[in-house]
Design an enzyme around this catalytic site. Sequence first.
Site, short mmCIF file in Angstrom:
data_model
loop_
_atom_site.label_atom_id
_atom_site.label_comp_id
_atom_site.label_asym_id
_atom_site.label_seq_id
_atom_site.Cartn_x
_atom_site.Cartn_y
_atom_site.Cartn_z
N SER A 1 0.84 -1.20 0.00
CA SER A 1 0.00 0.00 0.00
C SER A 1 0.87 1.25 0.00
O SER A 1 2.08 1.19 0.25
CB SER A 1 -0.90 0.01 1.24
OG SER A 1 -0.13 0.28 2.41
N LYS A 2 0.23 2.38 -0.25
CA LYS A 2 0.98 3.65 -0.22
C LYS A 2 1.49 3.93 1.18
O LYS A 2 2.54 4.57 1.35
CB LYS A 2 0.11 4.79 -0.73
CG LYS A 2 -1.13 5.10 0.08
CD LYS A 2 -1.93 6.23 -0.54
CE LYS A 2 -3.16 6.59 0.26
NZ LYS A 2 -3.95 7.67 -0.36
N ARG A 3 0.79 3.43 2.20
CA ARG A 3 1.26 3.62 3.58
C ARG A 3 2.56 2.87 3.82
O ARG A 3 3.42 3.33 4.57
CB ARG A 3 0.19 3.16 4.57
CG ARG A 3 -1.07 4.04 4.56
CD ARG A 3 -2.10 3.56 5.57
NE ARG A 3 -3.33 4.32 5.46
CZ ARG A 3 -4.30 4.04 4.60
NH1 ARG A 3 -4.17 3.02 3.77
NH2 ARG A 3 -5.39 4.78 4.55
N GLY B 1 4.84 2.41 1.57
CA GLY B 1 5.88 3.23 0.95
C GLY B 1 6.29 4.37 1.85
O GLY B 1 7.49 4.65 2.03
N GLU B 2 5.32 5.07 2.44
CA GLU B 2 5.63 6.19 3.34
C GLU B 2 6.36 5.69 4.57
O GLU B 2 7.28 6.33 5.07
CB GLU B 2 4.34 6.91 3.72
CG GLU B 2 3.71 7.69 2.56
CD GLU B 2 2.53 8.53 3.00
OE1 GLU B 2 1.68 8.02 3.76
OE2 GLU B 2 2.45 9.71 2.60
#
Length: 511
Positions: free
Chosen positions: A266-268, A270-271
Amino acid sequence: MENINVRVRFAPSPTGGLHLGGVRTALFNYLFAKKNNGKFIVRIEDTDQTRFVAGAEAYLLNCLEWCGIVPDESTIHSGNHGPYRQSERKELYQKYAQQLIDEGKAYLAFDTPEELSEMREKFKSAENPSPQYNAALRMQMRNSLSLSDADIKQLLADKTPYVVRIKMPENETVVFTDMIRGKLSFSTALCDDKVLLKADGMPTYHLAVVADDYLMEISHAFRGEEWLPSAPVHILLWKYLFGLDKMPQWAHLPLILKPDGNGKLSKRDGERLGFPVFAMNWTDPATQHTMDGFKERGFLPQAFVNMLAMLGWNDGTDREIFSMDELIEAFSIERIHKSGAKFDYEKAKWFNHQWILRLPTDAYLTEVDEIFNKKGMPVRDIEKLKHACQLVKDRCTSLHDFYDQAFFFFKTPTNIDTASIKEKWTEHKRIFFETFLDKLTTVEWSATAMEALFKTIAADQNIKVGELMLPLRIMLVGSKFGPGVFAIAELLGKEETTKRIQTTLQLLEVI
């Protein structure tokens, strides 16, 4: 693929950034189409107007263009199967929804959100912790199956909002063959009565994807494995509306997994772990929060595409580096893996490094020039930048690394690591460099000639060359990095090289 007019589609929703999993789905569609002389269509699935984000559609198409995944038909490309934006096809879906209602395959549901919440609470049990709107409960709800004709007529006259739901069979087995996973079967008893048409008249994905794939003559449909639970609904819609013989062949792609632990990337993630998950930077217009993209992180599109292709596919050998044309030539459905592939950012950087080495410097010189500009160091001599890139490219895993590895060619270092020179500095070395400086004015200005002069003077003065190389590097670069030191001097030029050596010698006198 004989006697089949191959037509595949990528159907993103314009709701935000384009996740690398979405790009891989588009890529596999594109590779399959081109391998089989077919057409690649991009269809914008914007039926959920509550999630629509301005600018997202153009962003999606820009991402695909950057990757070299160019549609044959889309909202901005010609084609005979448009419109390619679902919001412009509303009347088509209403026709099919009405057909299902007329044939008893779908029904009107007037339940309010509060009534749906009440149902989930009322029928919750240890055996059924998440009750669904299905064959077991539909007659307990407010719909055209449970209500009298008079009640239905009154609700419609009062313009009571309603949705259209598919009437799933109570206990049938739905079977289909997936191109990747083989024969799969599902019990309709595990499926709820999905909403097909929302209260605003717009279709849900379930109805729209089936209608659009039929009308656009899609021959093969690639989508993520998360859509497998919806397969029975879609197969029944094909059966009810168009016949199973018209249904595309399906391939449910493996997930791209987070690098640590389990589950979909998920994009989370990546962050949290410090890497991009979007193809290009995406700025949320509502919050102005920007999510990093691979492009802006200094990735080459060739590397990004190559990396994605290897997440869940290979050609049956140990080969890892493929151009787009080579991927098209090698691609086959049979080589797509069934299991998910863990994303590895270090491996992604390895692919980028390989493509930096493989491509001619001209292929990314413009991007590197832009990076130097953004760093406040505009390059006036583009040929010099090109030569600098050629010297340092083997040290770069990102296009941004070119600045870190080559800035000293265009700006005299302000911080010189004289401490590292001073550790073993002697009077003999000072004399050596003064002699070298004096002789530099007469030598041919080439790395080969300078190196020969350097070694000759060292031999004459009985000093080991190895003891002199680090001081020379620090004099020219300011620190202990960079390509071959004489190649650095050659590109810097005679005036700048002598000036940097003189400056450092003066600093060493002061220390």
